[in-house]
Design a protein around this motif. Structure first.
Motif, PDB file in Angstrom:
ATOM      1  N   THR A   2       0.827  -1.197   0.000  1.00  9.73           N
ATOM      2  CA  THR A   2       0.000   0.000   0.000  1.00  9.73           C
ATOM      3  C   THR A   2       0.864   1.251   0.000  1.00  9.73           C
ATOM      4  O   THR A   2       1.814   1.361   0.773  1.00  9.73           O
ATOM      5  CB  THR A   2      -0.925   0.014   1.229  1.00  9.73           C
ATOM      6  OG1 THR A   2      -1.713  -1.180   1.227  1.00  9.73           O
ATOM      7  CG2 THR A   2      -1.848   1.228   1.188  1.00  9.73           C
ATOM      8  N   SER A   3       0.533   2.186  -0.871  1.00  9.94           N
ATOM      9  CA  SER A   3       1.263   3.444  -0.919  1.00  9.94           C
ATOM     10  C   SER A   3       1.002   4.249   0.348  1.00  9.94           C
ATOM     11  O   SER A   3      -0.125   4.255   0.865  1.00  9.94           O
ATOM     12  CB  SER A   3       0.837   4.243  -2.144  1.00  9.94           C
ATOM     13  OG  SER A   3       1.264   5.584  -2.045  1.00  9.94           O
ATOM     14  N   GLY A   5       0.699   7.344   0.488  1.00  5.64           N
ATOM     15  CA  GLY A   5      -0.220   8.406   0.137  1.00  5.64           C
ATOM     16  C   GLY A   5       0.408   9.792   0.127  1.00  5.64           C
ATOM     17  O   GLY A   5       1.628   9.966   0.094  1.00  5.64           O
ATOM     18  N   TYR A  27      -7.372  10.472  -7.833  1.00  7.57           N
ATOM     19  CA  TYR A  27      -6.449   9.878  -6.875  1.00  7.57           C
ATOM     20  C   TYR A  27      -7.237   9.166  -5.777  1.00  7.57           C
ATOM     21  O   TYR A  27      -8.147   9.742  -5.169  1.00  7.57           O
ATOM     22  CB  TYR A  27      -5.564  10.964  -6.266  1.00  7.57           C
ATOM     23  CG  TYR A  27      -4.554  10.426  -5.261  1.00  7.57           C
ATOM     24  CD1 TYR A  27      -3.506   9.613  -5.680  1.00  7.57           C
ATOM     25  CD2 TYR A  27      -4.672  10.721  -3.904  1.00  7.57           C
ATOM     26  CE1 TYR A  27      -2.588   9.116  -4.772  1.00  7.57           C
ATOM     27  CE2 TYR A  27      -3.755  10.228  -2.997  1.00  7.57           C
ATOM     28  CZ  TYR A  27      -2.718   9.423  -3.428  1.00  7.57           C
ATOM     29  OH  TYR A  27      -1.814   8.924  -2.526  1.00  7.57           O
ATOM     30  N   GLY A  29      -5.534   7.196  -3.274  1.00  2.00           N
ATOM     31  CA  GLY A  29      -4.706   6.925  -2.105  1.00  2.00           C
ATOM     32  C   GLY A  29      -5.107   7.781  -0.915  1.00  2.00           C
ATOM     33  O   GLY A  29      -6.022   8.606  -0.993  1.00  2.00           O
TER      34      GLY A  29
END
Length: 417
Positions: A2-3, A5, A27, A29
């Motif tokens: 998972t990014s 963000g 986006y 995230g």
């Protein structure tokens, strides 16, 4: 994996518009926003006007409740970022929490420049940068005090007019010999000065503050090079200092005159960190040095540019700088930027309280000022956007229909096939 963000440091106008733009561009995230104040992002222009004078405080939030409900933006209010770790891509908060980021956007705005004053004067000295600041001044104005406003810029004059309409006795202390001489042509500055005096404001021009004495009565005595005056409240409006300490501490490049240095995409000297709004100095085409623009429009435009750049999306077209101020019952709008070598043409008569000046170089319009004539300035905005020379002979004539004239100038400038 998972990014981490996007982390937005700051929770003002520019921060809110950037967060909204990220969602509008798809986006998905996480977006975390860090704000020093206890409020959601709010509009600052009304602080010096409607918040001081309106019977009911206006709605100030930048984003609607619906946007907050559906955009999944985490706001950490009453928090402050104290360190930015570029190699680790982390932001550390004052409470010890550490946030990882994929991209970081710094939108920390600026802080009001302050005076060194006797501690006893603190209760009667005001700076208008936050909602709490404005509410405190509003409460003080209920007593219809004698006040002095130090600084005759846009903000200082707005506050002076608001205080005057509230029944206060107002003196403006300005270092320059004329009002807003860096932004208005001389005729417009003279009109504004005459109107302010006629409205009841005492103007001390080419004046500087030397000392502040707190009297036994609780009032203050100000010593200036133009004499002394006693007052109940002092409002300081001497400019804004860009809040660039977080960036500077991290080693990001800072412009010589202050402000986080960003390029045309609002990227800083680090590829993963962007900045927008009052905290920045931006390199713009045609300018010899980076410039800082403190305006509502610039905060919004840079926010949208930064959001697009963070996502690798096409950048919005740069907008011609635009600014407005309400001075009492008068609206003043400024398009473009002034320069020392411009030639001005005028449409209308200052005595009519509806007039417009256009400053051009070799026929190319670069600076426009409209007093109660914002619609006229909007009508000729396309000429500014094209940046092409035009003939100005018919512009001042009352019989000239501006929209038709703009079309004619466009046709003359367009190449024939």
């Amino acid at each position: 994996m998972t990014s981490p963000g996007v982390v937005i440091v700051g929770a003002g106008q520019s921060a809110a518009i950037a967060a909204q733009a990220l969602r509008e561009k798809g986006y998905r995230g996480s977006i975390t926003m860090i704000g020093r104040e206890r409020y959601r992002p709010y509009e600052r222009p009304p602080l010096s006007k409607a918040v001081l004078t309106a019977a009911e405080e206006p709605r100030l939030e930048v984003l609607s409740e619906d946007v907050w409900t559906h955009s999944d933006i985490e706001l950490l209010s009453n928090n402050e970022a104290v360190a930015l770790d570029l190699p680790r891509r982390q932001v550390r908060l004052a409470n010890g929490r550490v946030l990882d980021y994929e991209k970081c956007l710094i939108a920390t705005g600026g802080d009001a420049r302050k005076l060194s004053l006797p501690p006893a004067a603190d209760g009667s000295v005001h700076y208008i940068r936050t909602l709490d600041d404005a509410r405190r001044l509003r409460a003080s104005l209920l007593a219809k005090p004698q006040i002095a406003v130090l600084g005759g810029g846009f903000l200082g004059l707005e506050i002076a007019n608001s205080a005057l309409s509230s029944g206060a006795s107002v003196t403006v202390i300005e270092r320059a010999a004329t009002l807003l001489d860096r932004f208005l042509p001389s005729e417009a500055s003279a009109w504004l000065e005459a109107w302010m005096r006629n409205a009841g404001t005492k103007l001390l021009l080419a004046a500087s503050l030397n000392e502040v004495h707190v009297l036994s009565s609780g009032r203050m005595r100000l010593s200036t090079n133009a004499g002394e005056l006693e007052l109940d409240e002092l409002v300081v409006a001497i400019g804004l200092s860009p809040n660039d300490s977080l960036a500077s501490g991290a080693g990001l490049e800072i412009a010589a005159g202050g402000g986080i240095l960003v390029d045309s995409s609002c990227r800083t000297s680090n590829e993963h960190v962007f900045a927008c709004g009052d905290c920045t100095s931006q390199r713009r085409s045609g300018d010899t040095a980076p410039t800082r623009l403190e305006s509502w429009q610039n905060a919004n435009e840079q926010a949208r540019i930064a959001a697009a750049a963070m996502l690798g999306a096409p950048l919005p077209m740069p907008a011609v700088p635009w600014f407005w101020t309400d001075q009492g019952r008068h609206n003043i709008q400024v398009l473009g930027l002034p320069a020392a070598d411009l030639e001005y043409v005028r449409r209308g008569d200052p005595s009519s309280d509806r007039v417009m000046w256009i400053g051009h170089r070799d026929g190319v319009p670069l600076h426009g000022v409209a007093i109660n004539a914002g619609s006229d300035l909007r009508a000729i905005r396309p000429i500014f956007e094209r940046g092409q020379p035009v003939q100005w002979e018919d512009f001042p004539l009352e019989k000239t229909n501006l929209r038709a004239w703009v079309k004619q100038m466009h046709a003359q400038a367009s190449p024939t096939v």
